[in-house]
Design an enzyme around this catalytic site. Structure first.
Site, short mmCIF file in Angstrom:
data_model
loop_
_atom_site.label_atom_id
_atom_site.label_comp_id
_atom_site.label_asym_id
_atom_site.label_seq_id
_atom_site.Cartn_x
_atom_site.Cartn_y
_atom_site.Cartn_z
N SER A 134 0.88 -1.21 -0.08
CA SER A 134 -0.25 0.11 -0.11
C SER A 134 0.82 1.22 -0.14
O SER A 134 2.05 1.26 0.55
CB SER A 134 -0.91 0.09 1.32
OG SER A 134 -1.60 -1.15 1.46
N1 SAM Z 1 -0.93 -4.25 4.08
C1 SAM Z 1 -0.06 -4.68 2.84
C2 SAM Z 1 1.18 -4.11 2.85
O1 SAM Z 1 1.34 -3.26 3.62
O2 SAM Z 1 1.85 -4.74 2.01
C3 SAM Z 1 -0.77 -4.41 1.80
C4 SAM Z 1 -2.11 -5.56 1.41
S1 SAM Z 1 -2.64 -5.57 -0.16
C5 SAM Z 1 -3.09 -3.96 -0.48
C6 SAM Z 1 -4.02 -6.57 0.16
C7 SAM Z 1 -3.58 -7.89 0.56
O3 SAM Z 1 -4.84 -8.58 0.81
C8 SAM Z 1 -3.20 -9.01 -0.69
O4 SAM Z 1 -1.96 -9.24 -0.26
C9 SAM Z 1 -4.32 -9.75 -0.81
O5 SAM Z 1 -3.63 -11.06 -1.10
C10 SAM Z 1 -4.83 -9.84 0.68
N2 SAM Z 1 -6.24 -10.47 0.72
C11 SAM Z 1 -7.41 -10.25 -0.02
N3 SAM Z 1 -8.30 -10.92 0.36
C12 SAM Z 1 -7.98 -11.47 1.68
C13 SAM Z 1 -8.58 -12.35 2.49
N4 SAM Z 1 -9.58 -12.73 2.37
N5 SAM Z 1 -7.75 -12.63 3.74
C14 SAM Z 1 -6.47 -12.22 3.62
N6 SAM Z 1 -5.87 -11.65 2.81
C15 SAM Z 1 -6.56 -11.24 1.77
#
Ligand code: SAM
Length: 659
Positions: A62
């Protein structure tokens, strides 16, 4: 080579602090955590450009400003436990680990989770725990959380995440009906069943994919969390019940016939349907399944008189009819009389005393007698204190939400001054009556009597002042008496308990346990007997009820207001069912759907409909509070027996009250 340290400080000053993030602890954390460690190899030089960057599995790390905004919006305190959904690179989790006590982070992609874990470990951040899984369902084993941050956008707020928030906790999450276009929303859990939402502005996150998010194929429209409405789900899970006097009604409860204890609740102390249903179920449990103890929320000495008569023995030594004190209609009503008539006939048919069914009072020894004595004493000694005591006993209920009631009593010096007099009055009463019905009953032994006398002083002082302590004392006592009855009847003995829903439904699943540390007999039975205890609640939408306006007041037939829109009762009403059983063990979907706390109505011997929301509703998670719930959409008040009926044979229904 790029000076990362310098670039980081500069990014925090120019892109984060200057663009509105004020929380110094968040800014310090951003200054500390090396973002270059979290980006993909080859992208390090862009680490401090304040933009999202690609990571593997088609995901992103992000944008730093968004990470900072979300953490600030979550108002994380140093002692907080935080859940992050969407670990991604692990960067946000690492930043949060610098401002919170503990961070739990879930990621659905194993490779991302594993890389993130290694990065965080290498940095020596030891307060982060990661797991692979569907974060849209939260992390129930670690709940509740002070804050939950979701780093992916969902179509709606997942109920599981709201449920896993601590009271006062904050959930920050992107929500939108398009997979990549959302509003950042902050939800604060202001009370067990109340949430406040705020819109923090537009954002663009990758989609949250999971059971309470989007389906993996994003062209499929989002699956609604509850495909059908809650009333429809209730209707689908409900088992219709016939009229109470139809044998099929009680037969429906054969499924509980193998339990050690079956606790039957009631949503008021003055509703005929609840009494008749409990009588029918109890008869079935006795006749078909061999239950031999009926233990009710009543004073021991009064129930002991009934027990003797039901077993064909002579009534109490002093011969006074039982249950003559407020609230008389709770036991002196036509439904109870009919049940006791049956019990006497049943015992007559059985013959020898050990095989007969006993009827016992579980309540604190002579609680209502003691309250009557307190009121009589105060009426003479200090009428103002007596008025307060009446008000307080009217509120001797766990769902009471009116703090002023207790507060007022404590502030009155007269009330405190009367304590000594009241306690000695109660002691005398106890000693007098222990000499009577208790000894000759033979069911409570000498040791229990001695314990009772020894603890009487403490008990009366606690009861006098009321509050959670007196509630717990009372329910512990009820449980111990039940336990004692079961033990004295042998290892294969089984009991049916009749008590109010507030005693029967597991307190840990209601405001009682969650907010006020109150326990109850249902909880204690679950803890002791596990699956061998069945907790069955009862409820209604509207009708009439027998109740008073104040402790010691006259019985009135009052109209029960239609249940409140946000209550369990209203959902049941909207299901269109007039009488049904919800067996939560057989209704997984419904259990899930009702996993959030909702209002539940509790009417005792007092009903104040004008303050109903405040005085008669509390929050509960119904399918965890009870194993099953019996629903009567419309109910009617019990019919009290008239005071004195000299000819017992002519009016058999007045047994055993009319002699
Ligand atoms: N906070 C993270 C960082 O600092 O790198 C960024 C996260 S990224 C924008 C969103 C993440 O949410 C992705 O890695 C995706 O695989 C994960 N994601 C999506 N749906 C999810 C779920 N139901 N449970 C866990 N992770 C999930």
């Amino acid at each position: 080579m790029l000076d990362y340290e310098y670039a980081r400080q500069k990014m925090v000053d120019t892109h984060i602090a200057r663009r509105g993030v004020r929380d110094e602890r968040v800014l310090d954390a951003m200054r500390e955590v090396p973002r270059e460690v979290f980006v993909e190899e080859g992208f390090e030089e862009f680490a401090y450009e304040d933009s999202p960057l690609p990571i593997s599995e088609g995901q992103t790390i992000s944008q730093p400003l968004v990470v900072a905004h979300m953490i600030e919006a979550a108002e994380i305190e140093p002692a907080d436990r935080v859940l992050e959904v969407g670990t991604g690179s692990g960067y946000a989790a690492a930043v949060m680990s610098r401002v919170a006590a503990e961070v739990f982070s879930i990621e659905r992609h194993a490779t991302l989770s594993e890389m993130a874990r290694r990065r965080v470990e290498a940095l020596g951040y030891r307060n982060v725990t990661m797991k692979i899984g569907d974060g849209s369902e939260g992390w129930p084993e670690q709940a509740p959380f002070d804050a939950i941050l979701v780093a992916a956008g969902g179509p709606t707020l997942p109920p599981a995440l709201k449920e896993q928030l601590e009271i006062g906790g904050r959930l920050v999450m992107p929500v939108g009906r398009e997979p990549r276009n959302q509003r950042l929303v902050r939800v604060t859990r202001v009370a067990a069943n109340r949430f406040e939402d705020e819109d923090l502005g537009g954002v663009m996150f990758v989609p949250l994919i999971g059971a309470q998010g989007w389906q993996p194929d994003l062209t499929v429209p989002p699956r609604p969390v509850h495909p059908i409405s809650l009333p429809e789900q209730i209707a689908a899970a409900a088992e219709d019940l016939p009229r109470i006097d139809d044998p099929a009604f009680a037969e429906t409860f054969d499924r509980f016939g193998d339990r050690r204890v079956v606790l039957l609740g009631e949503a008021s102390h003055g509703t005929s349907e609840f009494y008749r249903a409990r009588a029918a179920i109890t008869r079935r449990l006795v006749e078909k399944h061999g239950f031999e103890i009926v233990a009710v929320e009543a004073d021991w000495p009064d129930a002991a008189i009934v027990n003797r008569i039901a077993r064909g023995l002579s009534p109490a030594p002093d011969g006074h009819p039982p249950f003559q004190r407020f609230p008389t209609w709770m036991w002196r009503n036509t439904d109870v009389a009919a049940f006791l008539e049956w019990l006497r006939a049943h015992n007559e048919g059985v013959g020898d005393i050990p095989s007969q069914v006993g009827f016992y009072g579980l309540d604190l020894y002579n609680m209502r007698g003691s309250i009557a004595a307190v009121l009589a004493y105060l009426d003479g000694a200090d009428p103002q204190a007596a008025a307060i005591a009446r008000q307080r006993y009217g509120c001797l209920t766990p769902w009471q939400n009116e703090p002023s009631t207790y507060g007022r009593a404590v502030l009155t010096s007269g009330y405190r001054k009367c304590e000594e007099g009241v306690v000695s009055q109660c002691r005398e009463l106890l000693e007098r009556s222990l000499g009577q019905s208790l000894h000759d009953d033979g069911l409570l032994d000498a040791a229990q009597n001695a314990r009772l006398v020894a603890s009487a002083e403490k008990y009366y002082r606690i009861m006098y002042y009321g509050g959670a302590e007196s509630w717990n004392l009372r329910d512990r006592h009820m449980f111990e008496t039940l336990d004692h009855l079961l033990a004295s009847a042998g290892p294969s003995s089984r009991a049916v308990v009749w008590a109010h829903n507030s005693h029967v439904g597991d307190a840990r699943e209601t405001d009682m346990g969650r907010l006020r540390s109150e326990l109850n007999i249902g909880q204690l039975c679950r803890e002791r007997f596990g699956e061998a205890a069945a907790l069955i609640g009862f409820g209604t939408h509207s009708g009439s009820v027998a109740a008073a306006s104040d402790w010691d007041g006259d019985m009135e037939v009052k109209q029960v207001r239609p249940s409140l829109p946000e209550s369990h009762e209203r959902l049941c009403h909207d299901s269109g069912k007039s009488c049904c059983l919800l067996d939560f063990a057989r209704a997984d979907d419904l259990r899930q759907a009702l996993a959030e706390p909702r209002l539940e109505r509790f009417i005792g011997v007092i009903y104040r409909s004008e303050t109903e929301r405040l005085t008669h509703y509390a929050a509960a998670v119904l399918p965890r509070q009870f194993d099953a719930f019996v629903w009567f959409d419309r109910t009617t008040a019990v019919t009290p027996l008239t005071a004195f009926e000299p000819d017992r044979d002519a009016v058999p229904l007045t047994f055993p009250f009319g002699y």
